[in-house]
Design a protein around this motif. Sequence first.
Motif, short mmCIF file in Angstrom:
data_model
loop_
_atom_site.label_atom_id
_atom_site.label_comp_id
_atom_site.label_asym_id
_atom_site.label_seq_id
_atom_site.Cartn_x
_atom_site.Cartn_y
_atom_site.Cartn_z
N GLU A 422 0.81 -1.22 0.00
CA GLU A 422 0.00 0.00 0.00
C GLU A 422 0.84 1.27 0.00
O GLU A 422 0.43 2.29 -0.54
CB GLU A 422 -0.89 0.04 1.26
N THR A 481 -6.43 4.03 -3.92
CA THR A 481 -7.70 3.41 -3.57
C THR A 481 -7.55 1.89 -3.70
O THR A 481 -6.49 1.40 -4.07
CB THR A 481 -8.84 3.92 -4.50
N TYR A 489 -11.33 0.94 0.95
CA TYR A 489 -10.12 1.75 1.15
C TYR A 489 -10.29 2.64 2.38
O TYR A 489 -9.42 2.68 3.26
CB TYR A 489 -9.86 2.57 -0.11
#
Length: 652
Positions: A422, A481, A489
Amino acid sequence: MSASSEKSLSALLDERRTFPPSEDFRRRAGANDPGIYDRALQDPEAFWSSEAKKLDWFTPWQKVLEWNVPWAKWFVGGKLNITYNCVDRHARSARRNKAAIIWEGEPGDSRVLTYGMLEREVNRLANALRSLGVAKGDRVAIYMGMVPELVIAMLGCAKIGAPHSIVFGGFSAEALRERINDAKAKVVVTCDGAWRRGSVVPLKASVDEALRGTPTIQNVIVVRRIGDAAKAAMQAGRDAWWHDVTGAASDKCAAEPMDAEDMLFVLYTSGTTGKPKGIVHTSGGYLVGVSTTHRYVFDIKEEDVYWCTADIGWVTGHSYIVYGPLANGATSVMYEGTPDYPDRDRFWSVIDKYGVNIFYTAPTAIRTFMRWGTELPARHSLSSLRLLGTVGEPINPEAWIWYNDYIGHRRCPIVDTWWQTETGMILISPLPGLTATKPGSATRPLPGIVAEVVDAKGDAVGPGAGGYLVLKRPWPAMMRTIYGDPDRYVQQYWSRYPGIYFTGDGCKVDKDGYFWLLGRVDDVMNVAGHRISTYEVESALVDHSSVAEAAVIGRTHEVKGQGISAFVTLKEGVAADDGLKNELKQHVVGKIGAIARPDDIFFVSELPKTRSAKIMRRLLRDIAEGRILGDTTTLADPAVVARLKTQYQEEG
Ligand code: PRX
């Protein structure tokens, strides 16, 4: 946090050894002015903007950051092309004939692609994709082994603005299908097969199986890596050989101008549910983040040979084999095989063969090498090395010291780099010319990064106290996202502490401000550096016709960091035996891939549950690790735990 990790943690925080860089290293390091931290803290946007100017932009940005929590836009209005930055601009400079990729294949094979050669190959593939109707915005799935065509495919997609979705070649057909369908990919790029320890992994056969249920796929491009032995069947009208489609294509291709916020790729990773999350990364911020961190953390110099041993199917390979190094015009080594084939000193011979200067690997690999003994690295000079790195999981001080002694010969700084799929880029790591390292600590947040350890209420905890690692300011390479699921998210990362990014990791900060990562605090396991959700494995198990219920936990494992233990209840009348255990393990491999194969399966008559019917994983972990039982007062039936514990000890 478990009792044993508490114990090893206090030992960790007692770790007093510090390793400052040598004066020589410091003097020559790209980042050797400690003022860099303050400057970035005072004005992070000015810091990132000056780094972004090191890339080539077709149109400059108007605004560095637009931050509407939790939605970030970086380099707003800027236009660039990733492949232009990673390849074309170098191919038009003095780096034209510099090695971009040095590929070491399974024994006997090797190949070097200069920036000039890479440009031509990438253009051919980009044109071939276009001729198949792939346009800007269309998703391309990539399911390949570690061959140069994988890098060419990524850069070919990026050249025409088609986001790629790379699926690790070790994933099963079913896992591939799920990811293709989630991303609604139009084309798959694959290989007829991959080499693994001298045998063939039939990748194309898996693709064929996956494609029985993928309505969006129109074409498959197949690299001929193996040849006849792969027995790849080609479906007329759908499948084409890579060499045919690229052979017919021009080696000139104009780069598609991409908005800084246009999607570069989606990469699936495990979350706390059974469904993998498609992590979306965009063009401008991502490239700024990975090129900057690659330059500073690895102290890259023009003449360096850099080797990251990850697989490109994971984020480490995306950011630090391909995009970061190539944006910096570096020479990146890419290795196809495993560390033990044909011999257990393969990595060390590759380092000597190419004069590798910077070596980046995972703690699980280092622990494996420790087991294999010091004689193996001692057979090789390793004198070219000047910097070492680790990634993917906490490194235990013993492994750190071994790495320092036997690989780095006490000469090379070690950068322990913390980050996630991420985060896109490294966020917590030493700067090798500035930071005195401590074995087991990722040290400090990089310039421009604001990380903190907080308690359940979100208040910062004091030195030495455990808590949750959070990030308090946006950074350029942050995910934008979850593909197709923006609510998830927000929910997953930004809801626990509104406006603050929740990492899912436990952490402590010592009195010197050094961060000590403690592993996941959610139901995500880290098995040999691979991220797997307990729910994914549970879903795979209950999918088997004999299984009634399953609870899966990650337990401490000496080499892999965590191993997978599954507690399974069977349906009425099913006989519990070893044959079934193996069948269930195989079933998980078929559903997910070999990385998710349970290390052990325990058949139990019932699972410990709270009165509200939640499975008590903490207790199972305690049982699997042989610890005293935790608090069982909330259990519906405390006797279940006692029975399980006895049984586990007997079987284990
Ligand atoms: O728990 C942390 C661990 O790996 C997780 C991220 O996994 P993934 O998205 O697959 O990316 C791995 C490669 C970047 C983190 O939440 N982790 C990663 N690096 C470290 C680490 N734990 C401790 N120390 C690290 N250096």
